[in-house]
Every structure is written in structure tokens, then in C-alpha cells.
Write an enzyme that holds these catalytic residues in place. Structure first.
Site: not given
Ligand SMILES: Cc1cc2nc3c(=O)[nH]c(=O)nc-3n(C[C@H](O)[C@H](O)[C@H](O)COP(=O)(O)OP(=O)(O)OC[C@H]3O[C@@H](n4cnc5c(N)ncnc54)[C@H](O)[C@@H]3O)c2cc1C
Length: 347
Positions: A160, A238, A336
Site C-alpha cells: 500500500r 478498507s 489507509e
Molecule cells: C468499495 C471499495 C473497495 C476498495 N478495495 C480496494 C482493494 O481491494 N485494494 C486496494 O488497494 N484499494 C481498494 N480500495 C481503495 C481505492 O479504490 C484504490 O486506492 C484506488 O486505486 C483509488 O483510485 P481513485 O481513482 O479513486 O483515487 P483517488 O481516491 O481519487 O486518489 C487516491 C490518491 O491517489 C492520488 N492520485 C490519483 N490519481 C493520480 C494521478 N493520476 N497522479 C498522481 N496522483 C494521483 C490522489 O492525489 C490521492 O492521493 C477500495 C475502495 C473502495 C471504495
């Protein structure tokens, strides 16, 4: 091309459904426009909003990467190199690859968010992490105003974690390149009941071997049976990382709690499921209204007052859980999702 907006409502753009509004938002459709963006003051990149906890008022510029497209860079009989732009939906990408019979990311089905965010916390599920398939990441480096390609090693992945968390606000990820396989040699199904479920699906399809599509459907079924859908019950997956403790501390705990689930990492370290610790602290389905842990998975905090609950509500339940688990097990849980401050800085 870019579009700029002011007083931009983010309440529907974070899966925790926290009430939030940003000073300015810049939607980026083409990475070529990035050098022309010079945000005044702080800025924050928001992708799918599934791993962030946003403040009610965000006095910063929010940059929304929405570059779309994916294409095959190279291909042979065994593998395929696929470049995917940052704005592509992650789950749609997984679906596409599983349907094509390309192996590598099927275990990561149904993780919300966009492809460009996947390297940030090195997304992982069911025994697979992004780093297992990632070749390189294209970025725009705001510090030196240049486009770069970072190799997997340069991304400094761990559980992570990555360089993108180490050096926040330096890089904007514009695309990722994945190495996917055309045969099932690297299938990963030894996680919980995944193998049995995938085999049942393969058998139903008239096969005796498991394909990527079977893992994909099995993962979706398992996730849907225990994780709340953010569109129905807002959450950010999580909420805490699974703690990694020393073997010595583990030996003490296992004497006290002989049924405690645990995953040895090496001779010195053991990983514990944070959800089990929270449940044992008596907090499954508990918390402080409106932020409660989920009744089926204590690791997930759910928002029962969408669009009106704030970071303050999250902090109250979060701290209650941290203190309860600390008192019972002597372990300090680490959050997280990313906590974004009102000035756009984050931790
Ligand atoms: C129901 C649910 C289940 C999930 N299950 C998992 C799982 O099984 N495993 C897991 O690892 N995660 C899980 N997650 C967490 C999440 O989905 C992941 O971390 C996902 O990759 C976040 O993507 P996002 O586009 O929503 O990013 P955001 O939430 O919009 O951003 C997350 C971070 O990344 C940065 N960021 C985003 N895009 C960029 C970019 N292009 N360049 C630089 N920085 C950037 C943002 O500034 C922020 O710091 C889950 C979340 C939910 C709601």
C-alpha cells in the site's frame, strides 16, 4: 484540452460522500496541456475519489486527470504490453483484460477508481498487487516541469505504498504500462475460497482448468458478498492497513488469542487482519453515528449521512477505533485513505 471551474462541488466525487467544495477544479483531457497549468497555491489530484477523505472547504486547486485510451505497445505468443491512460476506469480495464483472456489483473476486479491512481497505493487484493504486473509509469514531474517515465523499481513499491505517497504533489501520473500474460501459468488463486469458487465457474463452463475470467467472476462474487457498494452505502473500502508486527509481539498475542488469524511475512514479521482486531474490540457494526463500521466487514467505515457528514465525523469514529484496538491489543492501526487538509496538503 483543459476545463477550469470555480466553487466546484466534490460531494458526489468521493465514494465516502463527504460534503466538500473546492476553490478551483481543472479537468485535464490531454496530458499535453499539463505544462500550461500553473496552479496558484496548493493543488491536489483527484481521480475516482475512492481513497480520499475530503474537507468541507478545499482552498486549493483540484486537478482531475481524465485522459482516456489504452493501446497495445507490443505482443508475442506469451505476453502483451498494454499502456493505459490515467483516466480509464480501473474495473472496466480489468473486465476488458479478463474477457480478452489476458492474465495478471483479474484478482483486482471491482476495485473502484481510475487507472492512474492504481500505482499510488500499489493497489492489491486476493494475493496480487499492481507491482506484480506494472512495467512503468508515465508522469508529469511538476518539480522539474518535464514528462518522465518511471520504471517499476523507481516507483519504490511496497505494501500500500509507493514513491507517489513519499513525494506527494511532485508527480501527476498520465499513463501506466502493464505486462499481461496470454496463458494461465501465473494464475493466483490460493487466497481463501477463491480457488474453489473459480473452479466451480470453470466446471460450469465445461472446462477443468481455471481461466482469468473465472478468477474475475469469483473475485466479484466474493467482494459483492461482503463489501458494501459505495453507490448504495458510501465508504472508501478498507479504512485501516493490516498491521505488520514483530514475531515477538505476535507470540505474546497468539498465546492470549489462539484463534487469531495471521499471515507470516518472513521469519521476523507477521501481518494481522485489521478487520478481525476491530471486530474483537467489539466494534463490528459499531462506531459513532453517522460513521459506522460495516456489519459484514468491520474494516470498512460507512457513511450513514451522505453529503452532510464531514471529516470531523470520520475523525471521531476513526479515533474511537484506534483507541479501542490499542487498548485491547497494544497495536496502533494506521489509516489507509488519504486525509486531505483544507489547504490541499494531505497525509
Ligand atoms: C468499495 C471499495 C473497495 C476498495 N478495495 C480496494 C482493494 O481491494 N485494494 C486496494 O488497494 N484499494 C481498494 N480500495 C481503495 C481505492 O479504490 C484504490 O486506492 C484506488 O486505486 C483509488 O483510485 P481513485 O481513482 O479513486 O483515487 P483517488 O481516491 O481519487 O486518489 C487516491 C490518491 O491517489 C492520488 N492520485 C490519483 N490519481 C493520480 C494521478 N493520476 N497522479 C498522481 N496522483 C494521483 C490522489 O492525489 C490521492 O492521493 C477500495 C475502495 C473502495 C471504495
Amino acid at each position: 484540452m483543459i476545463q477550469t471551474y470555480h466553487n466546484y462541488d466534490l460531494s458526489a466525487m468521493n465514494t465516502m460522500a463527504l460534503n466538500s467544495c473546492a476553490d478551483t477544479a481543472i479537468v485535464v483531457h490531454d496530458e499535453a496541456a499539463l505544462p500550461s497549468i500553473r496552479p496558484t497555491g496548493r493543488w491536489f489530484v483527484l481521480a475516482g475519489g475512492s481513497n480520499v477523505l475530503l474537507p468541507s472547504v478545499l482552498n486549493a486547486t483540484v486537478i482531475l486527470p481524465r485522459m482516456l485510451g489504452k493501446h497495445i505497445l507490443s505482443e508475442n505468443d506469451d505476453e502483451i504490453l498494454l499502456e493505459v491512460k490515467a483516466g480509464e476506469n480501473w474495473h472496466d480495464l480489468v473486465s476488458h483484460c479478463a474477457l480478452q483472456g489476458w492474465y495478471g489483473i483479474e484478482n483486482l476486479a471491482l476495485i473502484p477508481g481510475l487507472a492512474g491512481a492504481a500505482p499510488v497505493q500499489n493497489i492489491g487484493a486476493y494475493g496480487v498487487q499492481l507491482e506484480d504486473v506494472l512495467v512503468c509509469v508515465k508522469v508529469y514531474d511538476w518539480e522539474n516541469s518535464q514528462f518522465l517515465t518511471l520504471s517499476r523499481e523507481e516507483c519504490q513499491f511496497s505494501y500500500r505504498h509507493s514513491i507517489f505517497k513519499e513525494q506527494p504533489n511532485r508527480y501527476l501520473i498520465t499513463a501506466i504500462t502493464l505486462r499481461l500474460h496470454k496463458t494461465a501459468t501465473r494464475i493466483q488463486s490460493n487466497y481463501g475460497d477463491l480457488h474453489n469458487q473459480a473452479l466451480t465457474l470453470a466446471t460450469a463452463a465445461g472446462r477443468d482448468d481455471i481461466h482469468a475470467i473465472d478468477i474475475y467472476h469469483a473475485v466479484i462474487a466474493i467482494r459483492q458478498s461482503k463489501l458494501p457498494d459505495p453507490a448504495i452505502l458510501p465508504n472508501c473500502g478498507s479504512f485501516f492497513q493490516n498491521p505488520i508486527i514483530s514475531h515477538g509481539q505476535f507470540q505474546q498475542l497468539i498465546c492470549q488469542y489462539p484463534t487469531m488469524p495471521h499471515y507470516p511475512i518472513n521469519d521476523a514479521l507477521v501481518k494481522l487482519p485489521a478487520g478481525w482486531l476491530i471486530e474483537q474490540a467489539g466494534l463490528k457494526g459499531g462506531g459513532i453515528t453517522p460513521i459506522l463500521t460495516h456489519t459484514k466487514q468491520a474494516l470498512v467505515l460507512t457513511n450513514h449521512a451522505p453529503q452532510s457528514a464531514t471529516q470531523h465525523d470520520i475523525a471521531i469514529t476513526q479515533n474511537h477505533i484506534i483507541v479501542s484496538v490499542q487498548q485491547k491489543f497494544g497495536i496502533t492501526l494506521v489509516r489507509e485513505p488519504v486525509w486531505v487538509n483544507a489547504d490541499g496538503s494531505y497525509q
